[in-house]
Scaffold this motif. Structure first.
Motif, PDB file in Angstrom:
ATOM      1  N   TYR A 105       4.805  17.671  -3.357  1.00 15.20           N
ATOM      2  CA  TYR A 105       5.824  18.693  -3.054  1.00 15.20           C
ATOM      3  C   TYR A 105       6.045  19.350  -4.329  1.00 15.20           C
ATOM      4  CZ  TYR A 105       7.022  15.914   0.922  1.00 15.20           C
ATOM      5  OH  TYR A 105       6.924  15.358   2.244  1.00 15.20           O
ATOM      6  N   ASN A 119       7.162   6.035   5.513  1.00 14.44           N
ATOM      7  CA  ASN A 119       7.931   7.226   5.679  1.00 14.44           C
ATOM      8  C   ASN A 119       6.943   8.278   5.800  1.00 14.44           C
ATOM      9  OD1 ASN A 119       6.859   6.930   3.092  1.00 14.44           O
ATOM     10  ND2 ASN A 119       8.504   8.073   2.231  1.00 14.44           N
ATOM     11  N   MET A 120       5.921   8.111   5.870  1.00 15.18           N
ATOM     12  CA  MET A 120       4.656   9.312   6.151  1.00 15.18           C
ATOM     13  C   MET A 120       4.466   9.394   7.623  1.00 15.18           C
ATOM     14  SD  MET A 120       3.910  10.902   3.407  1.00 15.18           S
ATOM     15  CE  MET A 120       5.303  10.600   2.396  1.00 15.18           C
ATOM     16  N   THR A 124      11.745   2.988   4.015  1.00 19.37           N
ATOM     17  CA  THR A 124      11.764   2.582   2.713  1.00 19.37           C
ATOM     18  C   THR A 124      10.767   1.309   2.221  1.00 19.37           C
ATOM     19  OG1 THR A 124      13.658   1.279   2.848  1.00 19.37           O
ATOM     20  CG2 THR A 124      14.025   3.418   2.320  1.00 19.37           C
ATOM     21  N   PRO A 158       5.126  -2.632   3.163  1.00 19.34           N
ATOM     22  CA  PRO A 158       5.282  -1.242   2.770  1.00 19.34           C
ATOM     23  C   PRO A 158       6.282  -0.295   3.336  1.00 19.34           C
ATOM     24  CG  PRO A 158       3.336  -1.679   4.075  1.00 19.34           C
ATOM     25  CD  PRO A 158       4.309  -2.735   4.168  1.00 19.34           C
ATOM     26  N   ALA A 159       6.443   0.741   2.534  1.00 26.80           N
ATOM     27  CA  ALA A 159       7.172   1.952   3.582  1.00 26.80           C
ATOM     28  C   ALA A 159       6.293   2.464   4.354  1.00 26.80           C
ATOM     29  CB  ALA A 159       7.541   2.983   2.347  1.00 26.80           C
ATOM     30  N   VAL A 180      -1.228   6.871   1.563  1.00 21.19           N
ATOM     31  CA  VAL A 180      -1.095   8.128   1.416  1.00 21.19           C
ATOM     32  C   VAL A 180       0.411   8.659   1.023  1.00 21.19           C
ATOM     33  CG1 VAL A 180      -2.955   9.613   2.188  1.00 21.19           C
ATOM     34  CG2 VAL A 180      -1.326   8.797   3.707  1.00 21.19           C
ATOM     35  N   GLY A 181       0.702   9.547   0.078  1.00 16.82           N
ATOM     36  CA  GLY A 181       1.914  10.202   0.117  1.00 16.82           C
ATOM     37  C   GLY A 181       1.903  11.539   0.181  1.00 16.82           C
ATOM     38  N   ARG A 182       2.758  12.253  -0.322  1.00 22.18           N
ATOM     39  CA  ARG A 182       2.803  13.677  -0.185  1.00 22.18           C
ATOM     40  C   ARG A 182       3.178  14.330  -1.696  1.00 22.18           C
ATOM     41  NH1 ARG A 182       3.730  14.656   5.244  1.00 22.18           N
ATOM     42  NH2 ARG A 182       1.895  14.011   6.215  1.00 22.18           N
ATOM     43  N   ASP A 237      18.688  -0.259  -3.027  1.00 24.84           N
ATOM     44  CA  ASP A 237      19.458  -0.530  -4.465  1.00 24.84           C
ATOM     45  C   ASP A 237      20.513   0.478  -4.359  1.00 24.84           C
ATOM     46  OD1 ASP A 237      18.057   1.731  -4.885  1.00 24.84           O
ATOM     47  OD2 ASP A 237      16.869   0.800  -6.587  1.00 24.84           O
ATOM     48  N   ARG A 242       5.157   3.770  -5.610  1.00 24.97           N
ATOM     49  CA  ARG A 242       6.519   4.064  -5.737  1.00 24.97           C
ATOM     50  C   ARG A 242       6.998   4.767  -7.091  1.00 24.97           C
ATOM     51  NH1 ARG A 242      10.553   0.847  -2.719  1.00 24.97           N
ATOM     52  NH2 ARG A 242       9.498   0.113  -1.238  1.00 24.97           N
ATOM     53  N   VAL A 250       9.644   6.512  -2.495  1.00 28.89           N
ATOM     54  CA  VAL A 250       8.534   6.130  -2.117  1.00 28.89           C
ATOM     55  C   VAL A 250       7.839   7.157  -1.635  1.00 28.89           C
ATOM     56  CG1 VAL A 250       7.208   4.070  -0.891  1.00 28.89           C
ATOM     57  CG2 VAL A 250       9.506   4.123  -1.074  1.00 28.89           C
ATOM     58  N   ASN A 251       6.306   7.196  -2.026  1.00 28.67           N
ATOM     59  CA  ASN A 251       5.248   8.118  -1.406  1.00 28.67           C
ATOM     60  C   ASN A 251       5.740   9.512  -1.444  1.00 28.67           C
ATOM     61  OD1 ASN A 251       3.605   5.869  -0.515  1.00 28.67           O
ATOM     62  ND2 ASN A 251       4.516   5.948   1.364  1.00 28.67           N
ATOM     63  N   GLU A 252       6.733   9.930  -2.344  1.00 34.22           N
ATOM     64  CA  GLU A 252       6.998  11.410  -2.397  1.00 34.22           C
ATOM     65  C   GLU A 252       6.892  11.785  -3.625  1.00 34.22           C
ATOM     66  OE1 GLU A 252      10.882  12.948  -0.447  1.00 34.22           O
ATOM     67  OE2 GLU A 252      10.499  11.489   1.069  1.00 34.22           O
ATOM     68  N   LYS A 256      14.743   6.499  -7.283  1.00 32.54           N
ATOM     69  CA  LYS A 256      13.758   6.021  -6.759  1.00 32.54           C
ATOM     70  C   LYS A 256      13.179   6.392  -5.446  1.00 32.54           C
ATOM     71  CE  LYS A 256      14.898   1.984  -9.375  1.00 32.54           C
ATOM     72  NZ  LYS A 256      15.513   0.632  -9.378  1.00 32.54           N
ATOM     73  N   TRP A 305       0.874  -1.290   0.148  1.00 30.04           N
ATOM     74  CA  TRP A 305       0.038   0.086   0.034  1.00 30.04           C
ATOM     75  C   TRP A 305       0.936   1.113  -0.036  1.00 30.04           C
ATOM     76  CZ3 TRP A 305      -1.214  -4.150   3.237  1.00 30.04           C
ATOM     77  CH2 TRP A 305      -2.295  -5.100   2.731  1.00 30.04           C
ATOM     78  N   GLU A 306       1.566   1.557  -1.126  1.00 33.15           N
ATOM     79  CA  GLU A 306       2.350   2.664  -1.360  1.00 33.15           C
ATOM     80  C   GLU A 306       2.496   2.851  -2.654  1.00 33.15           C
ATOM     81  OE1 GLU A 306       5.563   0.852   0.363  1.00 33.15           O
ATOM     82  OE2 GLU A 306       6.511  -0.056  -1.516  1.00 33.15           O
TER      83      GLU A 306
END
Ligand SMILES: [Cu+2]
Lengths: 334, 433
Positions: A309, B211-212, B200, B208-209, A305-307, B380, A170, A210-212, A208, A167-168
């Motif tokens: 910017y 990072n939030m 990550t 999952p990540a 959820v991501g953000r 990576d 990439r 995640v979520n940004e 790469k 759930w993210e």
């Protein structure tokens, strides 16, 4: 006492309507629209909301009033009463006779009533269908998608690969070097080929995260959207962008922001992010722009959820991209 | 009657509106409990070449799962417990179970009130195992992780059996992706490693990540993972050491030494294990692999073309990978001994494209990674891949290669990171078909 029902319905409806009215003041409304096309989406939204809201309140109010007025009364044993006096009086007093006549005619002819309430909504729907084409075209027609610039006056969009998975998000960016080439060399067949291959072929130097999701202000961004597992829906509420991502397909999504929420302070300084401004130490929730999943996709959907910017300038974006690349490098002797 | 209906409707709706979020109190009736799934004492549980678990299956949730003909361990089923490869903790007598459960709870508390008692204050400080941190971590864990990793960190949450690889079972104290030197013994990860994993995610798996979440939240989660891992490992080792297995009767009974005073016997053992394993964790915090600086200039500053030294490095990496060496190292050819030390192809058959499934330390299936695919679970960045090759991947069977010359590890990193990209392979002049 069947009247209780009408009161229950009436109170619920009034509560719903009130909730609607107060929601903009307590932050439950649409977030600020900050893309070039957001106004057209909003316009359509408000327009449709107006029409449906008007008819909704009208029909609900009538329903509640009629339910109240004509409810069967066990005591009196009657099932039908005369029309409410207030309506009858108002109607009789204020309606011109000519109109009164034709209304009476229509009301007495069920066929005509049916025609009226079929044709009227149909006309409204048809009109909306045509009125929205422009807004839709700008957002979704692939012929309108920003492309690699053939001429000097044009701008090559930023291209990003967004892959949803449970759930993210990439997210894959071109390397800073490749990015600069895209932006500066225009009308070059080799760059065009490279530009078009980005979404299909991953490269070693891709960045790469995640979520940004990072873009910059006043510049079109094209996101190549795909999914590794189930259907997700890519939703940027501030940009008024929403697109399902379907297994096995790569679907381009594009938008151009007109406001930024991120400024890098210096080449190696921190980013002004997540609603916090280190200069003024101010906190502002409205500066946090979400990237969310709008399709129930499993247990962890709530946290997909991501953000977003939006940097102030291209240079700002580039500095950021380089800073991320620098963190990826192997340790070298000084 | 008609009067009651609408009132009933109100009564039904009200709780929905009013309930919402309760307080943070987590029922004290909920405890970790003593494990019921078999201990995996050896990762050589069966032949190679199984298919991955089918969705919804975890090979060993309970001892009786092995009796299922579809279980990959079915063939050896009967002997697994006899040969000491698996041990079934449900065979412990109820009385001993209760004792063990009580003691573990005295040291580690319960999900609503986690703690780690019996470690010295330095360890508590370095590993951030104070109660406030742990209970904050526990709350976050129950919200975000429990459905995969399970309440006790056993990797057996409801989602766990549906994803492959299965979520990490922390109770072995083994973690795959660390920057800690594992060349002599397997060590737990550093807090930084766990933090990075949370930030990550693990690409290519269901993890999952996160990072939030804020940095503080992640730190609290890291502390809680350490807590669960310590608890699980102490439980594991205590069951292993304090109970004798009788293959004939199929029972686990307390060992000779402890018969007189079961409580104090187990308590002393648990106390010893807690401080021992906490020490391991503390030690790991300072045992980062000393990666030497990267020796090559990759690209020509002017032309941006691949430099000759990078090309050579990649080619040498391939030779090492394939275990090909000459009597004397020359040009891109490594020496025979070096090549023998690397020889990655013994597991990563055909660069991993034809690698077979094997059992790992957790009793689930793992396969040497297909390295022609760009996804690296442990990250990576070149330094991530360096750590993987230098110290192996705990529990998965990928061994440490710390005996290789550091520059040869960088060669392998360069090669492995070139493999997935046809254009790079061509530029570096390597063939893989
Ligand atoms: Cu989703």
């Amino acid at each position: 006492m069947g009247k209780w029902w009408s009161i229950l319905f009436g109170v619920t409806m009034i509560a719903c309507t009130l909730l609607f009215v107060v929601s903009p003041f307590v932050g439950w409304w649409l977030p600020e629209g900050v893309s070039t096309h957001s106004w057209s989406v909003d316009l359509l939204f408000y327009f449709i909301l107006g029409i449906t809201g008007f008819f909704f309140i009208l029909t609900e109010a009538l329903m509640c009033i009629f339910m109240y007025r004509y409810c069967s009364s066990e005591k009196a044993g009657r099932t039908v009463a005369h029309a409410p006096g207030f309506f009858v009086r108002t109607y009789n007093k204020w309606t011109p006779p000519a109109i009164k006549g034709s209304i009476a005619k229509v009301l007495n002819d069920p066929h005509k009533i049916e025609m009226a309430w079929t044709v009227l909504p149909a006309v409204i729907l048809l009109w909306i269908a045509f009125a929205q084409v422009d807004a839709w075209a700008v957002i979704k027609y692939q012929s309108r998608m920003p492309r690699y610039a053939e001429k000097n006056q044009e701008f090559t969009p930023l291209q990003i690969d967004v892959t949803a998975r449970q759930w993210e998000w990439r997210i894959r960016y071109p390397s800073s070097e490749r990015f600069v080439e895209w932006m500066t060399r225009k009308g070059d067949p080799e760059i065009l080929k490279d530009f078009q291959s980005f979404a299909k072929i991953e490269q070693k130097d891709d960045v790469k995260l995640v979520n940004e999701l990072h873009v910059w202000n006043h510049h079109p961004a094209v996101l190549q959207l795909s999914t590794r597992d189930v259907i997700h829906s890519f939703n940027l509420p501030h940009m008024r962008v929403k697109q399902d991502s379907l297994p096995g397909k790569q679907i381009p999504v594009w938008f151009t922001p007109i406001k930024h929420n991120t400024i890098r302070l210096s080449a190696d300084g921190d980013v002004w992010i997540d609603g916090y401004n280190p200069d003024t130490k101010a906190q502002d929730r409205n500066q946090i722009w979400d990237l969310s999943c709008a399709e129930l996709c499993g247990w962890g959907h709530y946290r997909m959820v991501g953000r977003l910017y939006v940097h102030e300038s291209q240079q700002d974006f580039l500095d950021w991209l380089k800073s991320v690349e620098a963190k990826m490098l192997p340790p070298r002797a000084k | 009657m008609t009067k009651i209906l609408p009132l009933a409707a109100f009564a039904l709706l009200a709780p929905i509106v009013l309930v919402g979020c309760g307080s943070d109190g987590y029922s004290s009736a909920i405890v970790y409990g003593v494990r019921t799934d078999p201990l995996v004492l050896d990762d050589k549980l069966g032949k190679e070449g199984y298919e991955p678990d089918r969705p919804g299956v975890l090979p060993i949730l309970l001892a009786k799962d092995v009796d299922n003909p579809f279980n990959p361990m079915y063939e050896k089923g009967a002997s697994l417990f006899k040969d000491g490869l698996l041990r079934d903790p449900t065979k412990i007598s109820d009385k001993d179970r209760r004792t063990l459960s009580k003691i573990l709870q005295a040291y580690f508390g319960r999900p609503g009130e986690p703690q780690v008692a019996g470690v010295d204050s330095t360890a508590t400080r370095i590993l951030k195992l104070d109660q406030d941190t742990l209970s904050a971590g526990s709350q976050l864990y129950r919200l975000h992780c429990l459905h995969c990793h399970g309440l006790a960190g056993d990797g057996r949450g409801p989602t766990g059996r549906w994803v492959n690889p299965h979520p990490r079972d922390y109770r072995l104290g083994l973690f795959k992706f660390t920057s800690v030197d594992q060349s002599d013994v397997p060590r737990p990860p550093s807090r930084g490693d766990l933090y990075r994993t949370l930030q990550t995610g693990i690409d290519g798996t269901a993890m999952p990540a996160f990072n939030m979440l804020t940095g503080d939240d992640l730190q609290n989660l890291v502390s809680y993972i350490i807590h669960l891992s310590l608890r699980g490992k102490v439980e594991f080792e205590t069951i292993k050491k304090a109970f004798d297995y009788d293959p004939a009767k199929g029972t686990l009974s307390i060992t000779e030494d402890g018969r007189d005073d079961v409580y104090n016997y187990i308590d002393a053992m648990v106390s010893e294990f807690v401080s021992l394993f906490a020490k391991d964790w503390v030690e790991s915090q300072t045992k980062t692999i000393a990666a030497p600086s990267y020796p090559y200039a990759d690209f020509d500053k002017e032309t941006r073309a691949m430099t000759a030294e990078l090309k050579e490095s990649i080619q040498r990496g391939q030779k090492l990978f394939l275990g090909e060496g000459a009597d004397k190292a020359k040009g891109v050819m490594p020496s025979k001994e070096e090549a023998k030390k690397a020889n990655c192809v013994s597991c990563h058959i055909d660069y991993g494209r034809q690698a077979r499934y094997k059992f790992d330390a957790w009793g689930t299936l793992v396969k040497a990674q297909n390295l022609t695919n760009p996804i690296r679970r442990g990250g990576d960045r070149p330094i991530d891949v360096f750590y993987r090759i230098h110290s192996g991947i705990n529990g998965s069977g990928m061994v440490a290669h710390s005996k290789l010359e550091p520059n040869h590890i960088w060669d392998l990193v360069n090669f492995v990171q070139t493999l997935p990209f046809p254009a790079m392979r061509k530029a570096a002049g390597i063939e893989i078909d």
